[in-house]
Design a protein around this motif. Structure first.
Motif, PDB file in Angstrom:
ATOM      1  N   ASN A 243     -31.873  29.676 -35.250  1.00 49.49           N
ATOM      2  CA  ASN A 243     -31.256  30.926 -34.801  1.00 49.49           C
ATOM      3  C   ASN A 243     -30.693  30.796 -33.390  1.00 49.49           C
ATOM      4  N   ILE A 244     -31.361  30.011 -32.536  1.00 48.77           N
ATOM      5  CA  ILE A 244     -30.838  29.759 -31.191  1.00 48.77           C
ATOM      6  C   ILE A 244     -29.661  28.785 -31.269  1.00 48.77           C
ATOM      7  N   ALA A 245     -29.818  27.745 -32.075  1.00 54.25           N
ATOM      8  CA  ALA A 245     -28.796  26.702 -32.172  1.00 54.25           C
ATOM      9  C   ALA A 245     -27.446  27.258 -32.626  1.00 54.25           C
ATOM     10  N   THR A 246     -27.466  28.176 -33.600  1.00 55.53           N
ATOM     11  CA  THR A 246     -26.201  28.749 -34.073  1.00 55.53           C
ATOM     12  C   THR A 246     -25.535  29.579 -32.973  1.00 55.53           C
ATOM     13  N   LEU A 247     -26.348  30.276 -32.175  1.00 55.45           N
ATOM     14  CA  LEU A 247     -25.789  31.050 -31.064  1.00 55.45           C
ATOM     15  C   LEU A 247     -25.223  30.130 -29.983  1.00 55.45           C
ATOM     16  N   VAL A 248     -25.888  28.994 -29.765  1.00 56.94           N
ATOM     17  CA  VAL A 248     -25.394  28.014 -28.789  1.00 56.94           C
ATOM     18  C   VAL A 248     -24.016  27.508 -29.209  1.00 56.94           C
ATOM     19  N   VAL A 249     -23.884  27.175 -30.496  1.00 62.07           N
ATOM     20  CA  VAL A 249     -22.591  26.677 -31.000  1.00 62.07           C
ATOM     21  C   VAL A 249     -21.498  27.726 -30.816  1.00 62.07           C
ATOM     22  N   LYS A 250     -21.797  28.968 -31.171  1.00 60.82           N
ATOM     23  CA  LYS A 250     -20.804  30.045 -31.039  1.00 60.82           C
ATOM     24  C   LYS A 250     -20.396  30.241 -29.587  1.00 60.82           C
ATOM     25  N   GLU A 251     -21.391  30.271 -28.697  1.00 59.62           N
ATOM     26  CA  GLU A 251     -21.103  30.492 -27.279  1.00 59.62           C
ATOM     27  C   GLU A 251     -20.346  29.305 -26.690  1.00 59.62           C
ATOM     28  N   ALA A 252     -20.695  28.093 -27.112  1.00 56.65           N
ATOM     29  CA  ALA A 252     -19.996  26.903 -26.625  1.00 56.65           C
ATOM     30  C   ALA A 252     -18.522  26.946 -27.014  1.00 56.65           C
ATOM     31  N   MET A 253     -18.261  27.339 -28.246  1.00 57.60           N
ATOM     32  CA  MET A 253     -16.874  27.410 -28.723  1.00 57.60           C
ATOM     33  C   MET A 253     -16.090  28.496 -27.984  1.00 57.60           C
ATOM     34  N   LYS A 254     -16.776  29.600 -27.653  1.00 57.81           N
ATOM     35  CA  LYS A 254     -16.126  30.652 -26.859  1.00 57.81           C
ATOM     36  C   LYS A 254     -15.710  30.128 -25.490  1.00 57.81           C
ATOM     37  N   ARG A 255     -16.514  29.202 -24.980  1.00 59.00           N
ATOM     38  CA  ARG A 255     -16.259  28.639 -23.652  1.00 59.00           C
ATOM     39  C   ARG A 255     -15.308  27.431 -23.710  1.00 59.00           C
ATOM     40  N   GLY A 256     -14.713  27.216 -24.885  1.00 56.28           N
ATOM     41  CA  GLY A 256     -13.714  26.167 -25.022  1.00 56.28           C
ATOM     42  C   GLY A 256     -14.257  24.786 -25.290  1.00 56.28           C
ATOM     43  N   LYS A 257     -15.542  24.688 -25.612  1.00 56.69           N
ATOM     44  CA  LYS A 257     -16.118  23.383 -25.899  1.00 56.69           C
ATOM     45  C   LYS A 257     -15.935  23.041 -27.378  1.00 56.69           C
ATOM     46  N   LYS A 258     -15.715  21.759 -27.644  1.00 54.10           N
ATOM     47  CA  LYS A 258     -15.567  21.290 -29.015  1.00 54.10           C
ATOM     48  C   LYS A 258     -16.905  20.763 -29.515  1.00 54.10           C
ATOM     49  N   ILE A 259     -17.233  21.198 -30.758  1.00 47.84           N
ATOM     50  CA  ILE A 259     -18.470  20.748 -31.396  1.00 47.84           C
ATOM     51  C   ILE A 259     -18.106  19.751 -32.492  1.00 47.84           C
ATOM     52  N   PRO A 260     -18.563  18.515 -32.460  1.00 47.56           N
ATOM     53  CA  PRO A 260     -19.606  17.965 -31.589  1.00 47.56           C
ATOM     54  C   PRO A 260     -19.057  17.082 -30.463  1.00 47.56           C
ATOM     55  N   ASP A 261     -17.754  17.066 -30.256  1.00 47.36           N
ATOM     56  CA  ASP A 261     -17.187  16.147 -29.254  1.00 47.36           C
ATOM     57  C   ASP A 261     -17.761  16.397 -27.862  1.00 47.36           C
ATOM     58  N   ASP A 262     -17.785  17.672 -27.445  1.00 42.10           N
ATOM     59  CA  ASP A 262     -18.273  18.008 -26.107  1.00 42.10           C
ATOM     60  C   ASP A 262     -19.775  18.307 -26.080  1.00 42.10           C
ATOM     61  N   LEU A 263     -20.272  18.817 -27.189  1.00 40.78           N
ATOM     62  CA  LEU A 263     -21.676  19.227 -27.220  1.00 40.78           C
ATOM     63  C   LEU A 263     -22.246  19.000 -28.613  1.00 40.78           C
ATOM     64  N   LYS A 264     -23.357  18.276 -28.681  1.00 46.12           N
ATOM     65  CA  LYS A 264     -24.041  18.051 -29.946  1.00 46.12           C
ATOM     66  C   LYS A 264     -25.283  18.939 -29.986  1.00 46.12           C
ATOM     67  N   VAL A 265     -25.450  19.645 -31.090  1.00 47.40           N
ATOM     68  CA  VAL A 265     -26.531  20.624 -31.218  1.00 47.40           C
ATOM     69  C   VAL A 265     -27.381  20.281 -32.435  1.00 47.40           C
ATOM     70  N   VAL A 266     -28.697  20.224 -32.226  1.00 48.40           N
ATOM     71  CA  VAL A 266     -29.636  19.996 -33.326  1.00 48.40           C
ATOM     72  C   VAL A 266     -30.549  21.208 -33.440  1.00 48.40           C
ATOM     73  N   GLY A 267     -30.583  21.800 -34.622  1.00 49.66           N
ATOM     74  CA  GLY A 267     -31.456  22.939 -34.870  1.00 49.66           C
ATOM     75  C   GLY A 267     -32.801  22.497 -35.415  1.00 49.66           C
ATOM     76  N   TYR A 268     -33.673  23.487 -35.626  1.00 47.69           N
ATOM     77  CA  TYR A 268     -35.000  23.198 -36.181  1.00 47.69           C
ATOM     78  C   TYR A 268     -35.413  24.350 -37.071  1.00 47.69           C
ATOM     79  N   ASP A 269     -35.675  24.089 -38.306  1.00 50.57           N
ATOM     80  CA  ASP A 269     -36.175  24.986 -39.354  1.00 50.57           C
ATOM     81  C   ASP A 269     -35.540  24.631 -40.689  1.00 50.57           C
ATOM     82  N   GLY A 270     -34.184  24.582 -40.713  1.00 50.12           N
ATOM     83  CA  GLY A 270     -33.510  24.252 -41.967  1.00 50.12           C
ATOM     84  C   GLY A 270     -33.546  25.371 -42.975  1.00 50.12           C
ATOM     85  N   THR A 271     -33.374  26.618 -42.512  1.00 52.55           N
ATOM     86  CA  THR A 271     -33.319  27.751 -43.433  1.00 52.55           C
ATOM     87  C   THR A 271     -32.029  27.694 -44.238  1.00 52.55           C
ATOM     88  N   LYS A 272     -31.996  28.425 -45.344  1.00 52.71           N
ATOM     89  CA  LYS A 272     -30.804  28.408 -46.199  1.00 52.71           C
ATOM     90  C   LYS A 272     -29.577  28.932 -45.455  1.00 52.71           C
TER      91      LYS A 272
END
Length: 331
Positions: A243-272
């Motif tokens: 839930n935090i990781a998805t928000l990080v990705v969204k906020e990073a993209m808002k700030r003009g960062k490319k995922i995963p070129d500029d920022l790599k994000v690993v979540g934890y839980d693996g929910t559907k």
């Protein structure tokens, strides 16, 4: 209202025979069994399950207390636990503590008044002494509630190591991990300790942002994420729950960062829900279904008077790393 005597009269058998058919005891011919069931259907007989269960000192009801079922992880736990209980002949009483010690205490009292056979607890707002006072079989989900209360959880050590190694193998040099409130003793703390250990062993610069107790709302989480982006300008890797990781990705993209070129994000839980996120989220998958099935199995064993020797049962998902298709897999 029809009773068992009416069934016996309609079927032309004794009350004892009807009871044996209904409780599946002793030998009953298929012909007699059919006569009884036909009579039950014809007169629309419904056994008094409450009276029967109270006589047996069982209600076949199980309480489940979770912190916040609006969180995908806890919603999945509720789903799998209810499903397994139903398959085992039990019904679920679901309690949403909403991170309130008052609510959790009221729910525990309510469950005891309703004579549930046992409780599965995934919440942790009360003191250990409060849980030890509960005179019912208890299984804890990813929580330490007392030395005599079995806890079922994922192998968090393996999870933390997998997350760290993936970010390292992807070339990350400046990493941030979001950790839970470390004053609460939880099995999940082990993943952050292992993540930290692996980063140190590999000489990777990293920071840990400790979140508040039971921080679940997007507003709270975004405050921590804003803090990260404002204070750690050169980060190239993040580890957090889904839930935090998805928000990080969204906020990073808002700030003009490319995922995963500029920022790599690993979540934890693996929910559907993490599988539906775009871009697909790299995540360490907890074996949620297996954990829930085992929690139900262990609780029923306690209800039946069996002793659970192992007080902490760790589940490992051997295929726990799901690599984001947009992340470059390390060669």
């Amino acid at each position: 209202m029809a009773n068992i005597k009416d069934v016996a009269k309609e079927a032309g058998v004794s009350v004892t025979t009807v009871s044996r058919v209904m409780n599946n005891r002793g030998y009953i011919s298929e012909k007699t069994r059919k006569k009884v069931y036909d009579a039950i259907d014809k007169i629309n007989y419904h056994p008094n399950e409450l009276a029967k269960n109270l006589q047996q000192q069982k209600t076949n009801l199980i309480g489940l207390i979770l912190p916040d079922i609006s969180v995908n992880f806890y919603a999945e736990e509720a789903k799998y636990i209810e499903e397994e209980l139903y398959n085992r002949g039990y019904k679920l009483m679901l309690c949403n503590a909403y991170n309130s010690s008052k609510r959790e205490n009221e729910y525990i009292n309510m469950l005891q008044r309703n004579k549930v056979d046992g409780i599965i607890i995934g919440s942790h707002t009360l003191e250990i002494e409060d849980y030890l006072k509960i005179n019912l079989p208890i299984i804890a989900l990813d929580r330490y509630l007392g030395e005599n209360i079995p806890v079922i959880c994922a192998d968090h050590v393996q999870g933390g190591r997998l997350a760290a190694k993936h970010l390292i193998d992807c070339g990350c040099k400046n990493v941030v991990q979001f950790a839970g409130y470390n004053k609460v003793k939880l099995p999940a703390n082990k993943r952050h300790l292992e993540f930290t250990k692996t980063m140190i062993e590999n000489n990777i610069n990293f920071k840990t942002i400790e979140m508040g107790l039971n921080s679940f709302t997007n507003e709270e989480n975004l405050d921590y994420i804003d803090y990260m982006f404002e204070n750690y300008k050169n980060i190239d890797g993040v580890f957090a729950t889904d839930n935090i990781a998805t928000l990080v990705v969204k906020e990073a993209m808002k700030r003009g960062k490319k995922i995963p070129d500029d920022l790599k994000v690993v979540g934890y839980d693996g929910t559907k829900n993490s599988e539906l996120f775009n871009p697909i989220l790299t995540t360490i998958k907890q074996p949620i279904k297996e954990i829930c099935i085992d929690a139900v199995d262990k609780l029923i064993k306690l209800i039946d008077g069996e002793w659970i020797e192992e007080k902490e049962i760790n589940h490992t998902d051997r295929k726990s790393t799901r690599l984001n298709s947009s992340h470059e897999s390390p060669s």
